[in-house]
Scaffold this motif. Structure first.
Motif, PDB file in Angstrom:
ATOM      1  N   PRO A  69      32.772  23.188  40.603  1.00  0.00           N
ATOM      2  CA  PRO A  69      34.683  23.960  40.120  1.00  0.00           C
ATOM      3  C   PRO A  69      35.371  24.676  39.539  1.00  0.00           C
ATOM      4  CG  PRO A  69      33.300  21.896  39.497  1.00  0.00           C
ATOM      5  CD  PRO A  69      32.768  22.767  39.754  1.00  0.00           C
ATOM      6  N   LEU A  70      34.943  25.910  39.286  1.00  0.00           N
ATOM      7  CA  LEU A  70      35.487  26.046  38.237  1.00  0.00           C
ATOM      8  C   LEU A  70      35.830  27.311  39.095  1.00  0.00           C
ATOM      9  CD1 LEU A  70      34.371  24.978  34.417  1.00  0.00           C
ATOM     10  CD2 LEU A  70      36.081  23.961  35.625  1.00  0.00           C
ATOM     11  N   LEU A  71      37.127  27.922  38.411  1.00  0.00           N
ATOM     12  CA  LEU A  71      37.567  29.034  38.881  1.00  0.00           C
ATOM     13  C   LEU A  71      37.185  30.203  38.399  1.00  0.00           C
ATOM     14  CD1 LEU A  71      40.487  28.136  41.656  1.00  0.00           C
ATOM     15  CD2 LEU A  71      38.342  28.522  42.121  1.00  0.00           C
ATOM     16  N   THR A  72      36.953  31.303  39.169  1.00  0.00           N
ATOM     17  CA  THR A  72      36.793  32.463  37.272  1.00  0.00           C
ATOM     18  C   THR A  72      37.270  33.734  38.876  1.00  0.00           C
ATOM     19  OG1 THR A  72      34.663  33.937  36.836  1.00  0.00           O
ATOM     20  CG2 THR A  72      34.330  32.647  38.000  1.00  0.00           C
ATOM     21  N   LEU A  73      37.621  34.749  37.409  1.00  0.00           N
ATOM     22  CA  LEU A  73      38.134  36.052  38.225  1.00  0.00           C
ATOM     23  C   LEU A  73      37.266  36.879  37.524  1.00  0.00           C
ATOM     24  CD1 LEU A  73      41.909  36.149  36.410  1.00  0.00           C
ATOM     25  CD2 LEU A  73      41.296  35.250  38.511  1.00  0.00           C
ATOM     26  N   PRO A  74      37.477  38.541  39.265  1.00  0.00           N
ATOM     27  CA  PRO A  74      36.077  38.982  38.466  1.00  0.00           C
ATOM     28  C   PRO A  74      36.464  39.455  37.031  1.00  0.00           C
ATOM     29  CG  PRO A  74      37.434  39.493  40.607  1.00  0.00           C
ATOM     30  CD  PRO A  74      38.239  37.908  39.725  1.00  0.00           C
ATOM     31  N   PRO A  75      35.261  40.203  36.601  1.00  0.00           N
ATOM     32  CA  PRO A  75      35.168  40.550  35.324  1.00  0.00           C
ATOM     33  C   PRO A  75      35.511  42.142  35.241  1.00  0.00           C
ATOM     34  CG  PRO A  75      32.660  40.306  36.223  1.00  0.00           C
ATOM     35  CD  PRO A  75      33.465  40.393  37.034  1.00  0.00           C
ATOM     36  N   ALA A  76      35.368  42.879  36.256  1.00  0.00           N
ATOM     37  CA  ALA A  76      36.114  44.355  36.625  1.00  0.00           C
ATOM     38  C   ALA A  76      36.197  44.593  36.906  1.00  0.00           C
ATOM     39  CB  ALA A  76      34.283  45.399  36.345  1.00  0.00           C
ATOM     40  N   PHE A  77      37.329  45.821  37.871  1.00  0.00           N
ATOM     41  CA  PHE A  77      37.874  46.148  38.807  1.00  0.00           C
ATOM     42  C   PHE A  77      37.147  45.820  40.325  1.00  0.00           C
ATOM     43  CE2 PHE A  77      39.042  49.522  41.752  1.00  0.00           C
ATOM     44  CZ  PHE A  77      39.981  50.155  42.052  1.00  0.00           C
ATOM     45  N   GLY A  78      35.407  45.848  40.074  1.00  0.00           N
ATOM     46  CA  GLY A  78      35.433  45.803  41.579  1.00  0.00           C
ATOM     47  C   GLY A  78      35.653  46.980  42.455  1.00  0.00           C
ATOM     48  N   ASN A  79      34.672  46.873  43.750  1.00  0.00           N
ATOM     49  CA  ASN A  79      34.643  47.992  44.794  1.00  0.00           C
ATOM     50  C   ASN A  79      36.401  47.932  45.425  1.00  0.00           C
ATOM     51  OD1 ASN A  79      32.945  49.121  43.850  1.00  0.00           O
ATOM     52  ND2 ASN A  79      31.257  46.888  45.305  1.00  0.00           N
ATOM     53  N   ALA A  80      36.474  48.395  46.318  1.00  0.00           N
ATOM     54  CA  ALA A  80      37.883  49.435  47.007  1.00  0.00           C
ATOM     55  C   ALA A  80      37.478  49.441  48.535  1.00  0.00           C
ATOM     56  CB  ALA A  80      38.802  49.747  46.998  1.00  0.00           C
ATOM     57  N   TYR A  81      37.841  48.361  49.916  1.00  0.00           N
ATOM     58  CA  TYR A  81      37.132  49.139  50.899  1.00  0.00           C
ATOM     59  C   TYR A  81      38.100  49.026  51.907  1.00  0.00           C
ATOM     60  CZ  TYR A  81      32.926  47.137  48.895  1.00  0.00           C
ATOM     61  OH  TYR A  81      31.386  46.562  48.167  1.00  0.00           O
ATOM     62  N   ILE A  82      37.478  50.200  52.748  1.00  0.00           N
ATOM     63  CA  ILE A  82      39.246  50.418  53.433  1.00  0.00           C
ATOM     64  C   ILE A  82      39.296  49.349  54.725  1.00  0.00           C
ATOM     65  CG2 ILE A  82      39.258  51.516  56.078  1.00  0.00           C
ATOM     66  CD1 ILE A  82      37.241  53.814  54.428  1.00  0.00           C
ATOM     67  N   GLY A  83      40.114  48.635  55.215  1.00  0.00           N
ATOM     68  CA  GLY A  83      40.415  47.536  55.667  1.00  0.00           C
ATOM     69  C   GLY A  83      41.237  46.741  54.806  1.00  0.00           C
ATOM     70  N   GLU A  84      41.309  46.486  54.121  1.00  0.00           N
ATOM     71  CA  GLU A  84      41.481  45.103  52.836  1.00  0.00           C
ATOM     72  C   GLU A  84      42.576  45.911  52.193  1.00  0.00           C
ATOM     73  OE1 GLU A  84      38.461  44.590  50.326  1.00  0.00           O
ATOM     74  OE2 GLU A  84      37.418  43.202  51.624  1.00  0.00           O
ATOM     75  N   SER A  85      43.895  45.437  51.556  1.00  0.00           N
ATOM     76  CA  SER A  85      45.067  45.371  51.223  1.00  0.00           C
ATOM     77  C   SER A  85      44.757  46.187  49.783  1.00  0.00           C
ATOM     78  CB  SER A  85      46.415  44.546  51.146  1.00  0.00           C
ATOM     79  OG  SER A  85      46.120  44.537  52.591  1.00  0.00           O
ATOM     80  N   PHE A  86      44.757  46.549  48.682  1.00  0.00           N
ATOM     81  CA  PHE A  86      44.667  47.428  47.467  1.00  0.00           C
ATOM     82  C   PHE A  86      46.081  46.839  46.502  1.00  0.00           C
ATOM     83  CE2 PHE A  86      45.467  49.681  42.851  1.00  0.00           C
ATOM     84  CZ  PHE A  86      44.536  49.212  43.071  1.00  0.00           C
ATOM     85  N   SER A  87      45.654  45.303  45.646  1.00  0.00           N
ATOM     86  CA  SER A  87      47.577  44.966  44.871  1.00  0.00           C
ATOM     87  C   SER A  87      46.738  45.509  43.666  1.00  0.00           C
ATOM     88  CB  SER A  87      47.877  43.747  45.436  1.00  0.00           C
ATOM     89  OG  SER A  87      47.385  43.551  46.999  1.00  0.00           O
ATOM     90  N   CYS A  88      47.647  45.407  42.702  1.00  0.00           N
ATOM     91  CA  CYS A  88      47.929  45.569  41.040  1.00  0.00           C
ATOM     92  C   CYS A  88      49.113  45.256  40.806  1.00  0.00           C
ATOM     93  CB  CYS A  88      47.360  46.472  41.040  1.00  0.00           C
ATOM     94  SG  CYS A  88      48.303  48.019  41.382  1.00  0.00           S
ATOM     95  N   CYS A  89      48.768  45.016  39.399  1.00  0.00           N
ATOM     96  CA  CYS A  89      50.641  44.292  39.067  1.00  0.00           C
ATOM     97  C   CYS A  89      50.812  45.703  37.784  1.00  0.00           C
ATOM     98  CB  CYS A  89      50.407  43.321  38.389  1.00  0.00           C
ATOM     99  SG  CYS A  89      51.214  42.563  36.776  1.00  0.00           S
ATOM    100  N   LEU A  90      51.858  46.135  37.807  1.00  0.00           N
ATOM    101  CA  LEU A  90      52.583  46.810  36.917  1.00  0.00           C
ATOM    102  C   LEU A  90      53.268  46.324  36.162  1.00  0.00           C
ATOM    103  CD1 LEU A  90      53.123  49.742  39.111  1.00  0.00           C
ATOM    104  CD2 LEU A  90      51.122  49.476  38.823  1.00  0.00           C
ATOM    105  N   SER A  91      53.036  46.700  34.650  1.00  0.00           N
ATOM    106  CA  SER A  91      53.855  45.488  33.743  1.00  0.00           C
ATOM    107  C   SER A  91      54.284  46.791  32.301  1.00  0.00           C
ATOM    108  CB  SER A  91      52.824  44.465  32.704  1.00  0.00           C
ATOM    109  OG  SER A  91      53.840  43.728  31.098  1.00  0.00           O
ATOM    110  N   ALA A  92      55.390  47.022  32.270  1.00  0.00           N
ATOM    111  CA  ALA A  92      55.503  47.996  31.114  1.00  0.00           C
ATOM    112  C   ALA A  92      56.507  46.283  29.813  1.00  0.00           C
ATOM    113  CB  ALA A  92      56.646  48.630  31.307  1.00  0.00           C
ATOM    114  N   ASN A  93      55.588  47.060  28.860  1.00  0.00           N
ATOM    115  CA  ASN A  93      56.100  45.959  27.679  1.00  0.00           C
ATOM    116  C   ASN A  93      57.110  46.930  26.738  1.00  0.00           C
ATOM    117  OD1 ASN A  93      53.914  44.225  28.995  1.00  0.00           O
ATOM    118  ND2 ASN A  93      52.071  45.762  28.424  1.00  0.00           N
ATOM    119  N   ASN A  94      57.722  45.831  25.705  1.00  0.00           N
ATOM    120  CA  ASN A  94      58.287  46.688  24.220  1.00  0.00           C
ATOM    121  C   ASN A  94      57.668  46.685  23.284  1.00  0.00           C
ATOM    122  OD1 ASN A  94      60.020  48.010  22.684  1.00  0.00           O
ATOM    123  ND2 ASN A  94      61.419  45.783  23.022  1.00  0.00           N
TER     124      ASN A  94
END
Length: 313
Positions: A69-94
């Motif tokens: 029942p534990l959730l885990t995040l992908p360990p790497a970037f993974g593959n990007a497929y046509i037909g799916e949405s590519f989403s990412c977070c852009l973080s600017a840090n001081n």
């Protein structure tokens, strides 16, 4: 993100750092538990080792199921497929010990055929003033439609804090830097179609769907949107066209990696079939367009449509 490249107008360190993280849905963690059947009561340390092999230690030791029942995040970037949405977070840090003002993030996507400016969500502020240790984040989403190399270009502009030199205050410099993140979009679902004529002016349209991804997908909808003058009858599973079938859940097919599935539609005239000039010159009757929707193992939605499908006469 893979293959990061940086472009900057100066070589001295920047006051702002940029982190780009791909947003992905979590999946259930796998566990490879050691069996407990052969453990003897004279060896309690073996029972402890078996308990530690479980991803969720409070589970019963006799449960051999591989998913926990534990959730885990992908360990790497993974593959990007046509037909799916590519989403990412852009973080600017001081990264400096002073306030940085006027921080602004912009992004564009360079595809094999064009360059598009992207709309950013997240922080509603166009520019942000970042105190020590603070950050501003933007969310970018882009529907992948082309196969091949893609480049996400992110530009950050900001103004450094004022400095005091010989008792005189000097206004902060306006600086900018740009980073490029390259990835490849590839096919997740390959579609091969074939049409054939039937008596009475009817036609049969067949499509072979092959999962080219590295994980399983669940087909949610396979529908043939017909041209005016035609109607289609699905010869596939109940609810395959996306029409509500009541309270019963749809039994959606599961395609593992490189699995192939055959779907078919019966197409027949509905009234008068209008022929256009392009149909008369190419001896092709346009029947409609095939639309497919699926979900990946992590629940990400994919949508793909074919071109106009027809019957040669």
């Amino acid at each position: 993100m893979p293959r990061e490249r940086a472009v900057s107008e100066v070589k001295e360190p920047h006051s702002i750092s940029l982190k780009v993280l791909r947003l992905s849905r979590p999946s259930l963690a796998e566990q490879h538990a050691l069996p407990i059947d052969n453990l003897s009561s004279q060896a309690p340390e073996l029972e402890a080792i078996s308990r530690q092999s479980h991803a969720y230690p409070s589970h019963h030791l006799n449960n051999p199921f591989i998913l926990s029942p534990l959730l885990t995040l992908p360990p790497a970037f993974g593959n990007a497929y046509i037909g799916e949405s590519f989403s990412c977070c852009l973080s600017a840090n001081n990264e400096v010990q002073s306030t940085v003002t006027g921080v602004r993030i912009t992004a564009e996507m360079q595809t094999p055929s064009q360059t598009l400016n992207l709309e950013l969500g997240g922080d509603e502020r166009q520019t942000a003033d970042l105190e020590i240790g603070r950050s501003t984040q933007k969310i970018v989403k882009y529907d992948l439609k082309e196969e091949g190399n893609h480049v996400l270009a992110v530009t950050v502009t900001y103004t450094e804090a004022p400095k005091t030199l010989d008792g005189e205050e000097i206004a902060g410099r306006a600086r900018t830097f740009r980073k490029l993140y390259q990835f490849i979009a590839q096919q997740c679902l390959t579609i091969r179609t074939k049409t054939g004529s039937l008596p009475g002016g009817r036609a049969i349209l067949e499509a072979q769907l092959e999962n080219m991804g590295d994980g399983p997908i669940s087909l949610e909808m396979v529908n043939l949107g017909t041209k005016k003058g035609w109607k289609s009858i699905s010869l596939n599973w109940e609810g395959s066209t996306g029409v509500d079938v009541g309270d019963d859940p749809r039994d959606t097919p599961l395609l593992r990696s490189h699995d192939v599935m055959q779907v078919a539609f019966l197409v027949q005239p509905d009234g008068t079939v209008e022929r256009k000039d392009d149909e008369s010159t190419t001896d092709k009757i346009v029947l409609g367009q095939l639309s497919i929707e699926w979900r990946s193992a992590c629940g990400d939605r994919g949508v793909l449509s074919t071109g106009r499908l027809g019957l040669h006469v």
